[in-house]
Design a protein around this motif. Structure first.
Motif, PDB file in Angstrom:
ATOM      1  N   UNK A   1       0.977  -1.069  -0.013  1.00  0.00           N
ATOM      2  CA  UNK A   1      -0.122   0.304   0.265  1.00  0.00           C
ATOM      3  C   UNK A   1       0.501   1.335   0.044  1.00  0.00           C
ATOM      4  N   UNK A   2       0.061   2.324  -0.445  1.00  0.00           N
ATOM      5  CA  UNK A   2       1.130   3.405  -0.366  1.00  0.00           C
ATOM      6  C   UNK A   2      -0.289   4.893   0.155  1.00  0.00           C
ATOM      7  N   UNK A   3       0.425   5.606   0.457  1.00  0.00           N
ATOM      8  CA  UNK A   3      -0.318   6.382   0.952  1.00  0.00           C
ATOM      9  C   UNK A   3       0.596   7.863   0.823  1.00  0.00           C
ATOM     10  N   UNK A   4       0.045   9.366   0.265  1.00  0.00           N
ATOM     11  CA  UNK A   4       0.172  10.202   0.028  1.00  0.00           C
ATOM     12  C   UNK A   4       1.208  11.495   0.985  1.00  0.00           C
ATOM     13  N   UNK A   5       1.715  12.512   0.937  1.00  0.00           N
ATOM     14  CA  UNK A   5       2.270  13.403   2.324  1.00  0.00           C
ATOM     15  C   UNK A   5       1.394  13.769   3.236  1.00  0.00           C
ATOM     16  N   UNK A   6       0.136  13.850   2.671  1.00  0.00           N
ATOM     17  CA  UNK A   6      -0.359  14.194   3.741  1.00  0.00           C
ATOM     18  C   UNK A   6      -1.655  13.415   3.974  1.00  0.00           C
TER      19      UNK A   6
ATOM     20  N   UNK B   1      -4.707  12.265   2.336  1.00  0.00           N
ATOM     21  CA  UNK B   1      -5.607  12.584   1.362  1.00  0.00           C
ATOM     22  C   UNK B   1      -5.836  11.602   0.300  1.00  0.00           C
ATOM     23  N   UNK B   2      -5.080  10.790   0.040  1.00  0.00           N
ATOM     24  CA  UNK B   2      -4.848   9.621  -1.394  1.00  0.00           C
ATOM     25  C   UNK B   2      -4.021   8.105  -0.458  1.00  0.00           C
ATOM     26  N   UNK B   3      -4.685   6.852  -1.069  1.00  0.00           N
ATOM     27  CA  UNK B   3      -4.218   5.830  -1.005  1.00  0.00           C
ATOM     28  C   UNK B   3      -4.482   4.807  -1.325  1.00  0.00           C
ATOM     29  N   UNK B   4      -3.584   3.789  -1.698  1.00  0.00           N
ATOM     30  CA  UNK B   4      -4.048   2.416  -2.876  1.00  0.00           C
ATOM     31  C   UNK B   4      -3.357   1.910  -2.451  1.00  0.00           C
TER      32      UNK B   4
ATOM     33  N   UNK C   1       9.562   8.447  -0.309  1.00  0.00           N
ATOM     34  CA  UNK C   1       9.982   8.574  -1.296  1.00  0.00           C
ATOM     35  C   UNK C   1       9.988   9.912  -1.788  1.00  0.00           C
ATOM     36  N   UNK C   2      10.935  10.976  -2.613  1.00  0.00           N
ATOM     37  CA  UNK C   2      10.209  11.744  -3.054  1.00  0.00           C
ATOM     38  C   UNK C   2       8.707  12.340  -3.619  1.00  0.00           C
ATOM     39  N   UNK C   3       8.293  11.192  -4.558  1.00  0.00           N
ATOM     40  CA  UNK C   3       6.981  10.925  -5.077  1.00  0.00           C
ATOM     41  C   UNK C   3       5.877  11.305  -3.921  1.00  0.00           C
ATOM     42  N   UNK C   4       5.355  12.570  -4.125  1.00  0.00           N
ATOM     43  CA  UNK C   4       4.581  12.674  -2.756  1.00  0.00           C
ATOM     44  C   UNK C   4       3.112  12.205  -2.756  1.00  0.00           C
ATOM     45  N   UNK C   5       3.070  12.138  -4.422  1.00  0.00           N
ATOM     46  CA  UNK C   5       1.805  11.442  -4.117  1.00  0.00           C
ATOM     47  C   UNK C   5       1.727   9.568  -3.447  1.00  0.00           C
ATOM     48  N   UNK C   6       2.816   9.143  -3.453  1.00  0.00           N
ATOM     49  CA  UNK C   6       3.116   8.397  -3.761  1.00  0.00           C
ATOM     50  C   UNK C   6       3.729   7.129  -4.666  1.00  0.00           C
ATOM     51  N   UNK C   7       3.720   5.846  -4.536  1.00  0.00           N
ATOM     52  CA  UNK C   7       4.503   4.629  -5.403  1.00  0.00           C
ATOM     53  C   UNK C   7       4.064   3.206  -5.721  1.00  0.00           C
ATOM     54  N   UNK C   8       3.514   2.972  -6.572  1.00  0.00           N
ATOM     55  CA  UNK C   8       3.169   0.763  -6.069  1.00  0.00           C
ATOM     56  C   UNK C   8       4.437   0.515  -6.283  1.00  0.00           C
ATOM     57  N   UNK C   9       5.751   1.484  -7.180  1.00  0.00           N
ATOM     58  CA  UNK C   9       6.824   0.788  -7.672  1.00  0.00           C
ATOM     59  C   UNK C   9       8.174   1.173  -6.702  1.00  0.00           C
ATOM     60  N   UNK C  10       9.055   0.024  -6.872  1.00  0.00           N
ATOM     61  CA  UNK C  10      10.681  -0.340  -5.522  1.00  0.00           C
ATOM     62  C   UNK C  10      11.078   0.692  -5.832  1.00  0.00           C
TER      63      UNK C  10
END
Length: 124
Positions: free
Chosen positions: A49-54, A56-59, A99-108
């Protein structure tokens, strides 16, 4: 630079619950997208799973959707993974990543910093 330390793993029966925590050092935790990955013996690292910086978004991966919930508390520099209805196939070492991708990522390769991991074992 951020250092990550996971905790909360352990042995649980199938159907049970665990809550993992990932404590981050540094004052820039809130600027990172965060993720959880897992790796079972003999298998490749798998996105959970991943979550954005704030927050507000999860996946989530399909395999955990509806059972696991990722959240974060930026005031405490902590990431969480609530795991319910655990199955034996959830047994793995769980690792958090920033990670620096503030929206999160599914990739290693979407993450720059990794913790050491915590073992989760689900018995049948």
């Amino acid at each position: 630079q951020v250092q990550l330390v996971e905790s909360g793993g352990g042995l649980v029966q199938a159907g049970g619950s665990l809550r993992l925590s990932c404590a981050a050092s540094g004052r820039t935790f809130s600027s990172y997208g965060m993720g959880w990955f897992r790796q079972a013996p003999g298998k490749e690292r798998e996105f959970v799973g991943t979550i954005s910086w704030n927050g507000g978004s999860t996946y989530y991966a399909d395999s955990v959707k509806g059972r696991f919930t990722i959240s974060r508390d930026n005031a405490k520099n902590t990431l969480y993974l609530q795991m319910n209805s655990l199955k034996p196939e959830d047994t793995a070492v769980y690792t958090c990543a920033a990670g620096n991708r503030m929206g999160g990522s599914t990739r290693v390769d979407g993450y720059n910093f990794w913790g050491q991991g915590t073992q989760v074992t689900v018995s049948s």
